[in-house]
Design a protein around this motif. Structure first.
Motif, short mmCIF file in Angstrom:
data_model
loop_
_atom_site.label_atom_id
_atom_site.label_comp_id
_atom_site.label_asym_id
_atom_site.label_seq_id
_atom_site.Cartn_x
_atom_site.Cartn_y
_atom_site.Cartn_z
N ALA A 165 0.87 -1.18 0.00
CA ALA A 165 0.00 0.00 0.00
C ALA A 165 0.90 1.22 0.00
O ALA A 165 1.80 1.34 0.83
CB ALA A 165 -0.91 0.00 1.23
N LEU A 166 0.67 2.13 -0.96
CA LEU A 166 1.51 3.32 -1.13
C LEU A 166 0.63 4.56 -1.13
O LEU A 166 -0.53 4.51 -1.55
CB LEU A 166 2.23 3.27 -2.48
N ASP A 167 1.20 5.66 -0.66
CA ASP A 167 0.49 6.91 -0.89
C ASP A 167 0.87 7.38 -2.30
O ASP A 167 1.69 6.75 -2.97
CB ASP A 167 0.78 7.95 0.19
N HIS A 168 0.28 8.43 -2.77
CA HIS A 168 0.49 8.82 -4.16
C HIS A 168 1.81 9.52 -4.43
O HIS A 168 2.09 9.90 -5.55
CB HIS A 168 -0.70 9.65 -4.66
N THR A 169 2.64 9.66 -3.40
CA THR A 169 4.00 10.15 -3.62
C THR A 169 4.96 8.98 -3.77
O THR A 169 6.15 9.19 -4.01
CB THR A 169 4.47 11.05 -2.47
N GLY A 170 4.49 7.76 -3.59
CA GLY A 170 5.34 6.58 -3.71
C GLY A 170 5.86 6.04 -2.40
O GLY A 170 6.60 5.08 -2.39
N LEU A 171 5.45 6.61 -1.27
CA LEU A 171 5.89 6.15 0.03
C LEU A 171 5.14 4.87 0.38
O LEU A 171 3.92 4.85 0.41
CB LEU A 171 5.63 7.21 1.10
N VAL A 172 5.87 3.78 0.60
CA VAL A 172 5.27 2.51 0.98
C VAL A 172 4.82 2.61 2.43
O VAL A 172 5.64 2.79 3.33
CB VAL A 172 6.25 1.34 0.78
N LEU A 173 3.53 2.47 2.67
CA LEU A 173 3.00 2.55 4.02
C LEU A 173 2.97 1.19 4.70
O LEU A 173 3.10 1.09 5.90
CB LEU A 173 1.59 3.16 4.00
#
Length: 176
Positions: free
Chosen positions: A162-170
């Motif tokens: 699951a990633l936010d739309h900046t590409g950070l893997v949450l």
């Protein structure tokens, strides 16, 4: 074109480079998230708290340690105030004996539940992101199969992230 790494480390480093100052109140947040990772060890004979070892390994990686040997060396050379900050209590007579050795870190990381660790670090990064940039707006889900990697029973490893739309893997999870 090679696929991007599924590790949390590069996005974490990118996020920390944008906001390098880690406020003192964030350390207890990280320690609290790491405390959610189950300890795989038998409680008898445990010298180092799991949270402390994981926090030291995370600090070493964020200080650009790229191998477990480098993590062990960073822990050995870490200033006492940083060790105390992550909850490591030093023996005043033999401080070097009270630190986890590289082999201890290696064995512990090999036994730890990777999904639980991913989830804990992802939640801390999300907490940090929410404080520095406002609310999380969107979420994307991506899956990949890791080439050349398999479980002991021969099953291939498939990760769902699951990633936010900046590409950070949450968060990421090994799925069937």
């Amino acid at each position: 074109m090679p696929a991007e790494a599924s590790s949390l480390i590069p996005p974490a480093l990118d996020q920390l480079r944008e906001h390098p100052e880690v406020a003192p109140e964030e350390v207890p947040g990280l320690l609290g998230r790491l405390a959610q990772v189950p300890d795989p060890r038998d409680p008898r004979g445990v010298r180092h708290a799991l949270v402390g070892v994981l926090a030291l390994a995370a600090c070493a990686v964020l200080a650009e340690a790229t191998s477990l040997l480098a993590v062990g060396e960073w822990i050995t050379d870490a200033p006492p105030h940083e060790l105390e900050h992550v909850g490591m209590r030093l023996d005043p007579l033999f401080p070097e004996r009270s630190l986890p050795a590289e082999t201890t870190v290696r064995r512990l990381l090999a036994r730890i539940d990777g999904d639980a660790l991913d989830l804990a670090v992802g939640r801390w990064l999300a907490d940090r992101r929410n404080r520095t940039r406002g609310r999380l707006r969107g979420l994307a889900v991506d899956g990949k199969s890791l080439r050349g990697a398999a479980k002991a029973d021969g099953r291939k490893i498939h990760l769902l992230a699951a990633l936010d739309h900046t590409g950070l893997v949450l968060a990421q999870l090994d799925v069937g």
